[in-house]
Scaffold this active site. Structure first.
Site, PDB file in Angstrom:
ATOM      1  N   GLY A 116       9.892   3.551   2.844  1.00 57.91           N
ATOM      2  CA  GLY A 116      11.271   3.949   2.605  1.00 57.91           C
ATOM      3  C   GLY A 116      11.694   4.652   1.275  1.00 57.91           C
ATOM      4  N   CYS A 117      12.673   5.342   1.254  1.00 52.97           N
ATOM      5  CA  CYS A 117      13.049   6.443  -0.071  1.00 52.97           C
ATOM      6  C   CYS A 117      13.056   5.481  -1.261  1.00 52.97           C
ATOM      7  CB  CYS A 117      14.147   7.347   0.069  1.00 52.97           C
ATOM      8  SG  CYS A 117      15.746   6.380   0.970  1.00 52.97           S
ATOM      9  N   TYR A 118      14.074   4.534  -1.115  1.00 53.49           N
ATOM     10  CA  TYR A 118      14.132   3.812  -2.261  1.00 53.49           C
ATOM     11  C   TYR A 118      12.784   3.104  -2.624  1.00 53.49           C
ATOM     12  CZ  TYR A 118      19.276   4.330  -1.700  1.00 53.49           C
ATOM     13  OH  TYR A 118      20.538   4.740  -1.453  1.00 53.49           O
ATOM     14  N   THR A 146      10.006   3.637  -2.323  1.00 49.42           N
ATOM     15  CA  THR A 146       8.955   4.508  -2.966  1.00 49.42           C
ATOM     16  C   THR A 146       9.078   4.487  -4.646  1.00 49.42           C
ATOM     17  OG1 THR A 146       8.671   5.914  -0.969  1.00 49.42           O
ATOM     18  CG2 THR A 146       8.076   6.772  -2.968  1.00 49.42           C
ATOM     19  N   PHE A 151      13.317  11.377  -7.778  1.00 52.11           N
ATOM     20  CA  PHE A 151      12.446  12.127  -6.732  1.00 52.11           C
ATOM     21  C   PHE A 151      13.534  12.311  -5.468  1.00 52.11           C
ATOM     22  CE2 PHE A 151      12.546   7.501  -6.116  1.00 52.11           C
ATOM     23  CZ  PHE A 151      12.498   7.056  -4.520  1.00 52.11           C
TER      24      PHE A 151
END
Length: 314
Positions: free
Chosen positions: A116-118, A120, A287
């Site tokens: 997932g984005c968070y 990462t 990011f």
């Protein structure tokens, strides 16, 4: 030599569109797409998945599970960009820089779950420090993150960008029930023994993330300093192409963090901000939630798989 066939299931969503754009014009693979009329046809989608060498799933969780269940061809390899399989046994977690052997595991895997984005950012910061014993696995962590509104998917993007849209809030904190679906993923892959408090939010910008983790030095093992935390991260990511650790002097000179600073890249920038006099440290990650946080990471994992396929194709 026949180039590998890659099927993107869900290529009209935010992540799928970006993956498709990143792969457009690549000469080392063939892209399989379905006509619009067939995209919701379970039979046609199953046929496409089973015909592919690698399928990339850009779907909500339940359709992603159904897509995997439809696979009858044992040779099909899967990269799942949903959160359906991120803590599922037998699936390889698709964060190549997580540890030294992870890229090889991804390259050889049949089933890869894209991070997932968070998570990462959170896992990139915490896992090396927890494994080194510098941050206790049961530390009472609070993780704060702000993402561009594209993190909310197509509906969120439309709220800001569709014709006639009045725009969403300038800033909003959500997940107030403390049950965000990314939290178990962070806990598992960061090596934590206690569930962290995770506080996500959206800003009125399209993409990009700033994620921060505050630490009290008095709650860390005796003698741990900001410099040691930095050294641990710098060692872990030394030589990494996509994960960058800011030098102490660079982190000290920063007065703000721009969530959009790395948009359009697959890079992740980490930093350790310390105030020794106050006994406090702030870990930070910047990011692109659609880059290293989603489509960029999926393409990075795809490239690892394609490299592993190459000898068999030669």
């Amino acid at each position: 030599m026949t180039h590998p066939l890659v099927f993107i299931d869900g290529d009209q969503g935010t992540t799928g569109l970006q993956i498709h754009e990143r792969l457009r014009g690549r000469a080392d693979l063939r892209l399989l797409t379905l006509p619009e009329a067939d995209r919701k046809d379970a039979r046609r989608r199953a046929e496409a998945i089973n015909a592919a060498d690698i399928a990339i799933l850009c779907l909500p969780d339940e359709p992603a599970r159904q897509a995997v269940a439809s696979i009858a061809n044992p040779e099909v390899r899967v990269i799942d960009a949903s959160s359906a399989h991120r803590t599922t046994p037998g699936w390889v977690y698709g964060f190549p820089e997580m540890e030294s052997a992870q890229a090889r595991r991804i390259a050889e895997a049949k089933r890869v779950s894209n991070p997932g984005c968070y998570p990462t950012g959170a896992i990139a910061l915490l896992r090396p420090l927890v494994r080194a014993g510098l941050v206790p696995a049961d530390y009472p962590l609070a993780i704060h993150a702000v993402s561009g509104y594209s993190g909310g998917g197509r509906a969120s993007v439309d709220a800001y960008e569709a014709p006639g849209a009045t725009g969403g809030l300038a800033f909003q904190v959500y997940g107030l029930g403390l049950a965000h679906k990314h939290t178990p993923e962070i806990e598992r892959h960061a090596g934590l023994s206690q569930r962290p408090v995770f506080v996500p939010s959206y800003g009125a910008f399209r993409q990009g993330i700033v994620l921060t983790v505050p630490l009290q030095l008095r709650l860390l093992p005796a003698g741990v300093t900001a410099a040691q935390l930095h050294q641990c991260l710098a060692r872990h990511y030394d030589g990494s192409r996509h994960v960058l650790v800011a030098a102490p002097q660079e982190a000290a000179a920063q007065t703000h963090l721009d969530p959009q600073a790395l948009n359009g890249t697959n890079d992740l920038r980490l930093a350790v901000h310390g105030n020794e006099a106050q006994g406090q440290v702030l870990l930070s990650a910047v990011f692109d939630n659609l880059g290293k946080g989603a489509s960029g990471a999926a393409v990075q994992n795809l490239d690892l798989m394609l490299e592993a396929l190459a000898p068999a194709e030669a």
